[in-house]
Write a protein that holds these residues in place. Structure first.
Motif, PDB file in Angstrom:
ATOM      1  N   ALA A 315       0.667  -1.001   0.063  1.00 33.09           N
ATOM      2  CA  ALA A 315      -0.187   0.228  -0.065  1.00 33.09           C
ATOM      3  C   ALA A 315       0.476   1.049  -0.210  1.00 33.09           C
ATOM      4  CB  ALA A 315      -1.220   0.311   1.637  1.00 33.09           C
ATOM      5  N   ARG A 316       2.391   1.407   0.963  1.00 32.30           N
ATOM      6  CA  ARG A 316       3.020   2.144   1.098  1.00 32.30           C
ATOM      7  C   ARG A 316       3.146   2.556  -0.907  1.00 32.30           C
ATOM      8  NH1 ARG A 316       6.114   5.346   3.746  1.00 32.30           N
ATOM      9  NH2 ARG A 316       6.730   7.034   3.075  1.00 32.30           N
ATOM     10  N   PHE A 320       2.930   5.650  -3.085  1.00 34.81           N
ATOM     11  CA  PHE A 320       4.330   6.433  -3.242  1.00 34.81           C
ATOM     12  C   PHE A 320       4.552   6.675  -5.331  1.00 34.81           C
ATOM     13  CE2 PHE A 320       8.224   6.139  -5.882  1.00 34.81           C
ATOM     14  CZ  PHE A 320       9.071   6.804  -5.259  1.00 34.81           C
ATOM     15  N   LEU A 321       3.484   5.736  -5.767  1.00 34.79           N
ATOM     16  CA  LEU A 321       3.419   5.921  -7.027  1.00 34.79           C
ATOM     17  C   LEU A 321       2.704   6.734  -7.519  1.00 34.79           C
ATOM     18  CD1 LEU A 321       4.256   2.327  -7.680  1.00 34.79           C
ATOM     19  CD2 LEU A 321       5.846   3.865  -8.383  1.00 34.79           C
ATOM     20  N   GLU A 322       1.797   6.957  -6.817  1.00 33.49           N
ATOM     21  CA  GLU A 322      -0.076   7.475  -7.095  1.00 33.49           C
ATOM     22  C   GLU A 322       0.940   9.213  -7.076  1.00 33.49           C
ATOM     23  OE1 GLU A 322      -4.007   8.233  -6.599  1.00 33.49           O
ATOM     24  OE2 GLU A 322      -3.099   6.620  -5.241  1.00 33.49           O
ATOM     25  N   ALA A 323       1.310   9.334  -6.006  1.00 37.80           N
ATOM     26  CA  ALA A 323       2.173  11.038  -5.005  1.00 37.80           C
ATOM     27  C   ALA A 323       3.121  11.612  -6.851  1.00 37.80           C
ATOM     28  CB  ALA A 323       2.144  10.964  -3.828  1.00 37.80           C
ATOM     29  N   LEU A 324       3.876  10.851  -6.787  1.00 30.70           N
ATOM     30  CA  LEU A 324       4.780  11.086  -8.168  1.00 30.70           C
ATOM     31  C   LEU A 324       3.997  12.406  -9.334  1.00 30.70           C
ATOM     32  CD1 LEU A 324       6.993   7.945  -8.467  1.00 30.70           C
ATOM     33  CD2 LEU A 324       7.711   9.785  -7.073  1.00 30.70           C
ATOM     34  N   ARG A 325       4.847  12.801  -9.487  1.00 35.16           N
ATOM     35  CA  ARG A 325       4.030  14.017 -11.274  1.00 35.16           C
ATOM     36  C   ARG A 325       5.282  13.598 -11.822  1.00 35.16           C
ATOM     37  NH1 ARG A 325       0.891  12.892  -8.338  1.00 35.16           N
ATOM     38  NH2 ARG A 325      -0.960  14.203  -7.127  1.00 35.16           N
ATOM     39  N   SER A 338      11.987   9.571 -16.878  1.00 36.05           N
ATOM     40  CA  SER A 338      11.498   8.852 -15.294  1.00 36.05           C
ATOM     41  C   SER A 338      10.507   7.800 -15.468  1.00 36.05           C
ATOM     42  CB  SER A 338      11.852   9.367 -14.030  1.00 36.05           C
ATOM     43  OG  SER A 338      13.641  10.440 -14.150  1.00 36.05           O
ATOM     44  N   THR A 339      10.576   6.783 -15.209  1.00 39.35           N
ATOM     45  CA  THR A 339       8.962   5.463 -14.612  1.00 39.35           C
ATOM     46  C   THR A 339       9.764   5.152 -13.434  1.00 39.35           C
ATOM     47  OG1 THR A 339      10.724   3.761 -15.487  1.00 39.35           O
ATOM     48  CG2 THR A 339       8.739   5.598 -17.372  1.00 39.35           C
ATOM     49  N   ALA A 340       9.180   4.507 -12.965  1.00 44.81           N
ATOM     50  CA  ALA A 340       8.926   3.803 -11.370  1.00 44.81           C
ATOM     51  C   ALA A 340       7.798   2.650 -11.514  1.00 44.81           C
ATOM     52  CB  ALA A 340       8.878   4.582 -10.283  1.00 44.81           C
ATOM     53  N   GLU A 341       8.283   1.353 -11.144  1.00 43.94           N
ATOM     54  CA  GLU A 341       6.489   0.800 -10.604  1.00 43.94           C
ATOM     55  C   GLU A 341       7.059   0.265  -9.781  1.00 43.94           C
ATOM     56  OE1 GLU A 341       6.145  -2.179 -13.243  1.00 43.94           O
ATOM     57  OE2 GLU A 341       8.184  -2.611 -14.654  1.00 43.94           O
ATOM     58  N   ARG A 342       6.051  -0.808  -9.175  1.00 43.99           N
ATOM     59  CA  ARG A 342       5.808  -2.147  -8.493  1.00 43.99           C
ATOM     60  C   ARG A 342       6.038  -3.663  -8.369  1.00 43.99           C
ATOM     61  NH1 ARG A 342       2.852  -5.324  -5.670  1.00 43.99           N
ATOM     62  NH2 ARG A 342       1.125  -4.194  -7.031  1.00 43.99           N
ATOM     63  N   ARG A 343       7.295  -3.700  -8.176  1.00 39.09           N
ATOM     64  CA  ARG A 343       7.441  -5.110  -9.764  1.00 39.09           C
ATOM     65  C   ARG A 343       6.630  -6.117  -9.454  1.00 39.09           C
ATOM     66  NH1 ARG A 343       8.886  -5.417 -14.907  1.00 39.09           N
ATOM     67  NH2 ARG A 343       9.668  -6.382 -14.486  1.00 39.09           N
ATOM     68  N   ALA A 380       3.273   8.966   3.502  1.00 40.93           N
ATOM     69  CA  ALA A 380       3.777   8.128   4.415  1.00 40.93           C
ATOM     70  C   ALA A 380       2.604   8.220   5.570  1.00 40.93           C
ATOM     71  CB  ALA A 380       4.870   9.343   5.458  1.00 40.93           C
ATOM     72  N   GLY A 381       1.159   8.866   4.660  1.00 37.22           N
ATOM     73  CA  GLY A 381       0.511   8.994   5.720  1.00 37.22           C
ATOM     74  C   GLY A 381      -0.572   7.678   5.514  1.00 37.22           C
TER      75      GLY A 381
END
Length: 381
Positions: A315-316, A320-325, A338-343, A380-381
Protein backbone atom coordinates in the motif's frame (compact mmCIF):
# COMPACT_ATOMS: atom_id res chain seq x y z
CA UNK A 1 39.93 8.07 -43.70
CA UNK A 2 36.77 6.00 -44.06
CA UNK A 3 33.69 6.42 -41.87
CA UNK A 4 34.53 3.16 -40.10
CA UNK A 5 38.09 4.32 -39.34
CA UNK A 6 36.75 7.54 -37.90
CA UNK A 7 34.29 5.78 -35.63
CA UNK A 8 36.90 3.33 -34.37
CA UNK A 9 39.25 6.17 -33.43
CA UNK A 10 36.68 8.22 -31.53
CA UNK A 11 35.23 8.47 -28.04
CA UNK A 12 31.79 7.39 -26.90
CA UNK A 13 29.95 10.54 -27.93
CA UNK A 14 31.49 10.78 -31.38
CA UNK A 15 31.10 7.05 -31.91
CA UNK A 16 27.40 7.15 -30.99
CA UNK A 17 26.77 10.06 -33.35
CA UNK A 18 28.66 8.53 -36.27
CA UNK A 19 28.04 4.80 -35.79
CA UNK A 20 26.83 2.91 -38.83
CA UNK A 21 26.59 5.90 -41.16
CA UNK A 22 27.31 5.18 -44.82
CA UNK A 23 30.01 6.98 -46.77
CA UNK A 24 28.86 10.50 -47.73
CA UNK A 25 27.21 10.79 -51.13
CA UNK A 26 26.47 14.18 -52.65
CA UNK A 27 22.81 15.16 -52.33
CA UNK A 28 22.02 12.10 -50.22
CA UNK A 29 20.99 12.32 -46.53
CA UNK A 30 23.54 11.56 -43.84
CA UNK A 31 21.31 8.78 -42.52
CA UNK A 32 19.18 7.38 -45.37
CA UNK A 33 15.52 6.96 -44.64
CA UNK A 34 13.89 3.59 -43.97
CA UNK A 35 13.69 1.19 -46.89
CA UNK A 36 10.19 -0.30 -47.18
CA UNK A 37 10.51 -3.34 -49.41
CA UNK A 38 9.23 -6.88 -49.36
CA UNK A 39 11.31 -7.75 -52.40
CA UNK A 40 14.10 -6.26 -54.48
CA UNK A 41 14.91 -6.36 -58.21
CA UNK A 42 16.75 -9.63 -58.66
CA UNK A 43 17.45 -10.61 -62.27
CA UNK A 44 19.52 -13.70 -62.91
CA UNK A 45 21.06 -15.68 -60.06
CA UNK A 46 19.76 -14.79 -56.55
CA UNK A 47 23.05 -13.43 -55.24
CA UNK A 48 23.88 -10.19 -53.48
CA UNK A 49 23.02 -8.60 -50.16
CA UNK A 50 19.31 -7.91 -50.69
CA UNK A 51 16.95 -10.49 -52.14
CA UNK A 52 13.85 -10.76 -49.97
CA UNK A 53 12.57 -8.66 -47.08
CA UNK A 54 12.63 -11.44 -44.51
CA UNK A 55 16.35 -12.00 -44.99
CA UNK A 56 17.97 -8.57 -45.23
CA UNK A 57 17.11 -4.90 -45.46
CA UNK A 58 19.44 -1.90 -46.04
CA UNK A 59 18.00 -0.13 -42.99
CA UNK A 60 18.81 -3.10 -40.77
CA UNK A 61 22.30 -3.24 -42.22
CA UNK A 62 23.13 0.30 -41.12
CA UNK A 63 21.64 -0.22 -37.66
CA UNK A 64 23.41 -3.55 -37.17
CA UNK A 65 26.70 -2.00 -38.23
CA UNK A 66 26.14 0.86 -35.77
CA UNK A 67 25.39 -1.43 -32.83
CA UNK A 68 28.42 -3.57 -33.65
CA UNK A 69 30.63 -0.49 -33.60
CA UNK A 70 29.30 0.40 -30.14
CA UNK A 71 29.49 -3.14 -28.72
CA UNK A 72 33.02 -3.86 -29.96
CA UNK A 73 34.75 -0.80 -31.40
CA UNK A 74 37.74 -1.67 -33.50
CA UNK A 75 37.17 -5.43 -33.37
CA UNK A 76 37.15 -7.31 -36.63
CA UNK A 77 34.68 -10.08 -37.36
CA UNK A 78 31.93 -8.92 -35.00
CA UNK A 79 28.47 -9.60 -36.44
CA UNK A 80 25.19 -8.11 -35.23
CA UNK A 81 21.60 -9.05 -36.00
CA UNK A 82 18.57 -6.91 -35.21
CA UNK A 83 15.29 -8.35 -33.93
CA UNK A 84 11.81 -6.93 -33.32
CA UNK A 85 12.16 -7.13 -29.51
CA UNK A 86 14.58 -8.06 -26.77
CA UNK A 87 12.77 -11.35 -26.19
CA UNK A 88 13.07 -12.21 -29.87
CA UNK A 89 16.83 -11.71 -29.57
CA UNK A 90 17.05 -13.75 -26.36
CA UNK A 91 14.98 -16.56 -27.86
CA UNK A 92 17.09 -16.59 -31.01
CA UNK A 93 20.28 -17.31 -29.08
CA UNK A 94 18.77 -19.88 -26.73
CA UNK A 95 16.78 -21.85 -29.28
CA UNK A 96 19.39 -21.72 -32.02
CA UNK A 97 22.26 -22.90 -29.82
CA UNK A 98 20.57 -25.57 -27.69
CA UNK A 99 19.31 -29.06 -28.54
CA UNK A 100 17.48 -31.75 -26.58
CA UNK A 101 19.82 -33.15 -23.95
CA UNK A 102 21.87 -29.96 -23.63
CA UNK A 103 22.28 -28.11 -20.34
CA UNK A 104 21.80 -24.36 -20.03
CA UNK A 105 22.45 -22.21 -16.94
CA UNK A 106 20.14 -19.23 -16.42
CA UNK A 107 19.98 -16.65 -13.63
CA UNK A 108 17.10 -17.20 -11.21
CA UNK A 109 16.85 -13.46 -10.54
CA UNK A 110 16.79 -12.17 -14.12
CA UNK A 111 14.14 -10.70 -16.37
CA UNK A 112 10.68 -11.85 -15.37
CA UNK A 113 9.95 -13.59 -18.70
CA UNK A 114 12.85 -16.02 -18.19
CA UNK A 115 10.68 -18.46 -16.17
CA UNK A 116 8.45 -18.79 -19.25
CA UNK A 117 11.54 -19.40 -21.35
CA UNK A 118 12.63 -22.07 -18.90
CA UNK A 119 9.31 -23.87 -19.30
CA UNK A 120 9.68 -23.91 -23.08
CA UNK A 121 13.30 -25.06 -22.95
CA UNK A 122 12.33 -27.88 -20.61
CA UNK A 123 9.49 -28.89 -22.94
CA UNK A 124 12.09 -29.28 -25.70
CA UNK A 125 14.15 -31.65 -23.57
CA UNK A 126 16.79 -29.12 -22.53
CA UNK A 127 17.98 -29.28 -18.93
CA UNK A 128 17.78 -25.89 -17.24
CA UNK A 129 19.79 -25.02 -14.15
CA UNK A 130 19.45 -21.73 -12.31
CA UNK A 131 21.41 -19.79 -9.71
CA UNK A 132 21.51 -16.18 -8.49
CA UNK A 133 23.57 -13.53 -10.24
CA UNK A 134 25.29 -12.27 -7.10
CA UNK A 135 28.39 -13.96 -5.77
CA UNK A 136 29.03 -15.59 -9.16
CA UNK A 137 26.72 -18.37 -7.95
CA UNK A 138 26.13 -19.66 -11.48
CA UNK A 139 29.63 -21.16 -11.34
CA UNK A 140 28.31 -23.75 -8.89
CA UNK A 141 25.94 -25.26 -11.48
CA UNK A 142 28.05 -24.75 -14.60
CA UNK A 143 29.51 -28.25 -14.99
CA UNK A 144 28.67 -29.77 -18.36
CA UNK A 145 26.58 -26.83 -19.62
CA UNK A 146 26.37 -26.00 -23.32
CA UNK A 147 25.45 -22.39 -22.66
CA UNK A 148 25.74 -19.97 -19.73
CA UNK A 149 23.30 -17.07 -19.74
CA UNK A 150 24.37 -14.05 -17.67
CA UNK A 151 22.31 -10.98 -16.85
CA UNK A 152 24.42 -8.31 -15.19
CA UNK A 153 23.33 -6.03 -13.65
CA UNK A 154 20.32 -8.21 -13.00
CA UNK A 155 16.82 -6.89 -13.53
CA UNK A 156 15.30 -5.79 -11.23
CA UNK A 157 17.56 -6.59 -8.23
CA UNK A 158 20.74 -4.98 -9.67
CA UNK A 159 23.14 -7.71 -8.60
CA UNK A 160 26.37 -7.96 -10.58
CA UNK A 161 28.56 -10.95 -11.42
CA UNK A 162 32.17 -11.05 -12.59
CA UNK A 163 31.88 -11.55 -16.35
CA UNK A 164 35.58 -12.28 -16.84
CA UNK A 165 35.58 -14.94 -14.13
CA UNK A 166 32.46 -16.67 -15.41
CA UNK A 167 33.67 -16.55 -19.01
CA UNK A 168 37.05 -18.06 -18.05
CA UNK A 169 35.37 -20.94 -16.19
CA UNK A 170 32.85 -21.52 -18.96
CA UNK A 171 35.34 -21.49 -21.81
CA UNK A 172 37.65 -23.82 -19.92
CA UNK A 173 35.02 -26.54 -20.33
CA UNK A 174 33.76 -25.52 -23.78
CA UNK A 175 30.66 -23.66 -22.61
CA UNK A 176 29.38 -20.71 -24.61
CA UNK A 177 28.55 -17.48 -22.76
CA UNK A 178 25.79 -14.99 -23.54
CA UNK A 179 25.40 -11.75 -21.59
CA UNK A 180 22.17 -9.77 -21.42
CA UNK A 181 23.52 -6.22 -21.68
CA UNK A 182 20.18 -4.42 -21.66
CA UNK A 183 20.56 -2.47 -18.45
CA UNK A 184 24.16 -1.41 -19.04
CA UNK A 185 24.08 -0.71 -22.81
CA UNK A 186 27.33 -0.82 -24.80
CA UNK A 187 28.31 2.54 -23.29
CA UNK A 188 28.16 1.04 -19.82
CA UNK A 189 29.62 -2.39 -20.47
CA UNK A 190 31.05 -4.34 -23.40
CA UNK A 191 30.57 -8.08 -22.83
CA UNK A 192 32.39 -9.08 -26.01
CA UNK A 193 35.52 -7.26 -24.83
CA UNK A 194 35.17 -9.09 -21.51
CA UNK A 195 35.27 -12.42 -23.37
CA UNK A 196 31.60 -13.29 -23.84
CA UNK A 197 30.54 -15.05 -27.03
CA UNK A 198 27.24 -13.19 -27.36
CA UNK A 199 26.04 -9.79 -26.23
CA UNK A 200 22.24 -9.65 -26.27
CA UNK A 201 19.99 -6.75 -25.40
CA UNK A 202 16.62 -5.15 -25.64
CA UNK A 203 17.03 -1.97 -27.66
CA UNK A 204 13.63 -0.90 -26.36
CA UNK A 205 15.27 0.47 -23.22
CA UNK A 206 18.12 2.97 -22.85
CA UNK A 207 19.75 2.11 -26.16
CA UNK A 208 17.00 3.98 -28.02
CA UNK A 209 15.69 5.83 -24.98
CA UNK A 210 12.42 7.39 -26.11
CA UNK A 211 9.94 4.63 -25.26
CA UNK A 212 8.50 4.62 -28.78
CA UNK A 213 9.70 1.37 -30.28
CA UNK A 214 10.45 -2.28 -29.56
CA UNK A 215 13.79 -3.67 -30.68
CA UNK A 216 16.38 -6.31 -29.81
CA UNK A 217 19.77 -7.39 -31.05
CA UNK A 218 22.43 -10.07 -30.82
CA UNK A 219 26.13 -9.36 -31.35
CA UNK A 220 28.83 -12.03 -31.48
CA UNK A 221 32.61 -12.04 -31.71
CA UNK A 222 32.65 -14.70 -34.41
CA UNK A 223 30.47 -14.74 -37.50
CA UNK A 224 30.28 -18.55 -37.32
CA UNK A 225 28.39 -18.30 -34.03
CA UNK A 226 25.79 -16.15 -35.73
CA UNK A 227 25.02 -18.57 -38.55
CA UNK A 228 22.43 -20.53 -36.51
CA UNK A 229 21.10 -17.29 -35.02
CA UNK A 230 20.58 -15.85 -38.49
CA UNK A 231 18.93 -19.12 -39.58
CA UNK A 232 16.59 -18.95 -36.58
CA UNK A 233 15.60 -15.39 -37.47
CA UNK A 234 14.80 -16.52 -41.01
CA UNK A 235 12.80 -19.56 -39.88
CA UNK A 236 10.59 -17.75 -37.37
CA UNK A 237 10.49 -14.45 -39.27
CA UNK A 238 11.59 -12.47 -36.21
CA UNK A 239 12.53 -9.35 -38.12
CA UNK A 240 12.30 -5.66 -37.17
CA UNK A 241 10.27 -3.24 -39.21
CA UNK A 242 12.32 -0.80 -41.27
CA UNK A 243 10.74 2.20 -39.54
CA UNK A 244 11.63 0.84 -36.11
CA UNK A 245 15.17 0.10 -37.27
CA UNK A 246 15.56 3.62 -38.66
CA UNK A 247 14.16 5.22 -35.49
CA UNK A 248 16.56 3.14 -33.43
CA UNK A 249 19.55 4.22 -35.50
CA UNK A 250 18.47 7.86 -35.29
CA UNK A 251 18.18 7.55 -31.49
CA UNK A 252 21.71 6.17 -31.11
CA UNK A 253 23.10 9.62 -31.88
CA UNK A 254 22.05 10.89 -28.44
CA UNK A 255 22.94 7.72 -26.50
CA UNK A 256 26.03 9.14 -24.82
CA UNK A 257 24.23 12.36 -23.86
CA UNK A 258 21.28 10.44 -22.46
CA UNK A 259 23.39 7.83 -20.69
CA UNK A 260 25.55 10.41 -18.94
CA UNK A 261 22.59 12.45 -17.77
CA UNK A 262 20.49 9.47 -16.72
CA UNK A 263 23.26 7.68 -14.84
CA UNK A 264 24.15 10.91 -13.04
CA UNK A 265 20.48 11.32 -12.11
CA UNK A 266 20.28 7.73 -10.90
CA UNK A 267 23.27 8.23 -8.61
CA UNK A 268 21.82 11.47 -7.23
CA UNK A 269 18.48 9.76 -6.57
CA UNK A 270 20.19 6.81 -4.87
CA UNK A 271 22.19 9.16 -2.65
CA UNK A 272 18.99 11.00 -1.67
CA UNK A 273 17.18 7.74 -0.92
CA UNK A 274 19.99 6.66 1.40
CA UNK A 275 18.74 9.31 3.82
CA UNK A 276 15.22 7.90 3.92
CA UNK A 277 14.78 5.09 6.47
CA UNK A 278 11.57 3.83 4.84
CA UNK A 279 13.49 3.03 1.63
CA UNK A 280 15.22 -0.21 2.59
CA UNK A 281 17.26 -2.59 0.45
CA UNK A 282 18.48 0.30 -1.70
CA UNK A 283 20.54 -0.90 -4.67
CA UNK A 284 22.51 1.02 -7.25
CA UNK A 285 25.87 -0.32 -8.50
CA UNK A 286 27.27 3.21 -8.64
CA UNK A 287 27.01 3.71 -4.88
CA UNK A 288 30.44 3.08 -3.32
CA UNK A 289 28.90 0.98 -0.54
CA UNK A 290 26.62 -1.07 -2.81
CA UNK A 291 27.42 -4.82 -2.61
CA UNK A 292 27.97 -4.86 -6.38
CA UNK A 293 30.11 -1.75 -6.66
CA UNK A 294 33.54 -3.36 -6.51
CA UNK A 295 32.90 -5.82 -9.33
CA UNK A 296 30.81 -3.34 -11.30
CA UNK A 297 33.55 -0.74 -11.24
CA UNK A 298 35.96 -3.29 -12.74
CA UNK A 299 33.80 -4.06 -15.78
CA UNK A 300 31.36 -1.17 -16.18
CA UNK A 301 32.07 2.34 -17.42
CA UNK A 302 28.61 3.64 -16.54
CA UNK A 303 26.36 2.10 -13.92
CA UNK A 304 22.99 2.50 -15.60
CA UNK A 305 19.85 4.45 -14.90
CA UNK A 306 17.95 2.02 -12.64
CA UNK A 307 17.66 2.29 -8.85
CA UNK A 308 15.74 -0.23 -6.75
CA UNK A 309 14.45 -0.06 -3.19
CA UNK A 310 11.68 -1.44 -1.01
CA UNK A 311 8.98 0.47 0.84
CA UNK A 312 7.40 -1.08 3.96
CA UNK A 313 4.18 -2.31 2.36
CA UNK A 314 2.43 -2.76 -0.95
CA UNK A 315 0.00 0.00 0.00
CA UNK A 316 2.84 2.41 0.81
CA UNK A 317 4.49 1.69 -2.53
CA UNK A 318 1.23 2.24 -4.40
CA UNK A 319 0.64 5.55 -2.59
CA UNK A 320 4.20 6.64 -3.37
CA UNK A 321 3.81 5.88 -7.07
CA UNK A 322 0.46 7.66 -7.20
CA UNK A 323 1.94 10.75 -5.55
CA UNK A 324 4.76 11.13 -8.09
CA UNK A 325 4.33 13.89 -10.67
CA UNK A 326 7.53 13.82 -12.73
CA UNK A 327 8.01 10.04 -12.60
CA UNK A 328 5.50 8.02 -14.59
CA UNK A 329 4.06 4.82 -13.12
CA UNK A 330 5.01 2.60 -16.05
CA UNK A 331 6.89 -0.56 -16.84
CA UNK A 332 10.17 -0.75 -18.77
CA UNK A 333 13.16 1.49 -18.11
CA UNK A 334 15.87 3.53 -19.79
CA UNK A 335 13.71 6.29 -21.26
CA UNK A 336 14.35 10.03 -21.19
CA UNK A 337 11.23 10.35 -19.05
CA UNK A 338 11.65 8.87 -15.58
CA UNK A 339 9.49 5.87 -14.71
CA UNK A 340 8.89 3.70 -11.67
CA UNK A 341 6.73 0.74 -10.81
CA UNK A 342 5.97 -1.77 -8.09
CA UNK A 343 7.46 -4.84 -9.70
CA UNK A 344 5.45 -7.28 -7.60
CA UNK A 345 2.33 -6.43 -9.57
CA UNK A 346 3.54 -8.64 -12.43
CA UNK A 347 4.10 -11.72 -10.31
CA UNK A 348 7.23 -12.88 -12.12
CA UNK A 349 9.93 -11.38 -9.90
CA UNK A 350 10.97 -12.75 -6.51
CA UNK A 351 10.74 -9.36 -4.80
CA UNK A 352 8.84 -7.98 -1.79
CA UNK A 353 5.41 -6.46 -2.38
CA UNK A 354 6.79 -2.98 -1.68
CA UNK A 355 9.73 -3.32 -4.09
CA UNK A 356 10.08 -0.35 -6.44
CA UNK A 357 12.18 -0.22 -9.61
CA UNK A 358 12.86 3.38 -10.56
CA UNK A 359 14.40 4.41 -13.87
CA UNK A 360 16.00 7.86 -13.90
CA UNK A 361 15.27 9.92 -16.97
CA UNK A 362 16.91 13.06 -18.29
CA UNK A 363 15.00 15.63 -16.26
CA UNK A 364 16.82 18.07 -13.97
CA UNK A 365 18.11 16.14 -10.97
CA UNK A 366 16.88 18.72 -8.47
CA UNK A 367 13.34 18.43 -9.80
CA UNK A 368 13.41 14.63 -9.76
CA UNK A 369 14.73 14.42 -6.22
CA UNK A 370 12.22 16.97 -4.97
CA UNK A 371 9.38 15.01 -6.58
CA UNK A 372 10.55 11.70 -5.13
CA UNK A 373 11.09 13.07 -1.61
CA UNK A 374 7.71 14.85 -1.67
CA UNK A 375 5.99 11.63 -2.80
CA UNK A 376 7.67 9.72 0.02
CA UNK A 377 6.40 12.28 2.51
CA UNK A 378 2.87 12.30 1.12
CA UNK A 379 2.67 8.50 1.02
CA UNK A 380 3.61 8.13 4.68
CA UNK A 381 0.11 8.85 5.96
Amino acid sequence: MTSGDFVTASGDGTRAVRAGLPEPVKYEPTLPGPVFAAHFHLPGEPTGPYTYGRDENPTWTLLERAIGELEAPGQEGVETLAFPSGMAAISAVLFSQLRAGDIVVLPDDGYQVLPLVREQLTAYGIQVRTAPTGGDAQLEVLDGAKLLWIETPSNPGLDVCDIRRLVAAAHAQGTLVAVDNTLATPLGQRPLELGADFSVASGTKMLTGHGDLLLGYVAAREAALMTPVRRWRKIVGAIPGPMEAWLAHRSLATLQLRADRQTANALAIAEALRERPEATGLRYPGLPDDPSHKIASQQMRRFGCVVSFTLPTRARADRFLEALRLVDDATSFGGVRSTAERRGRWGGDAVPEGFVRLSAGAEDPEDLIADILRALDESAG
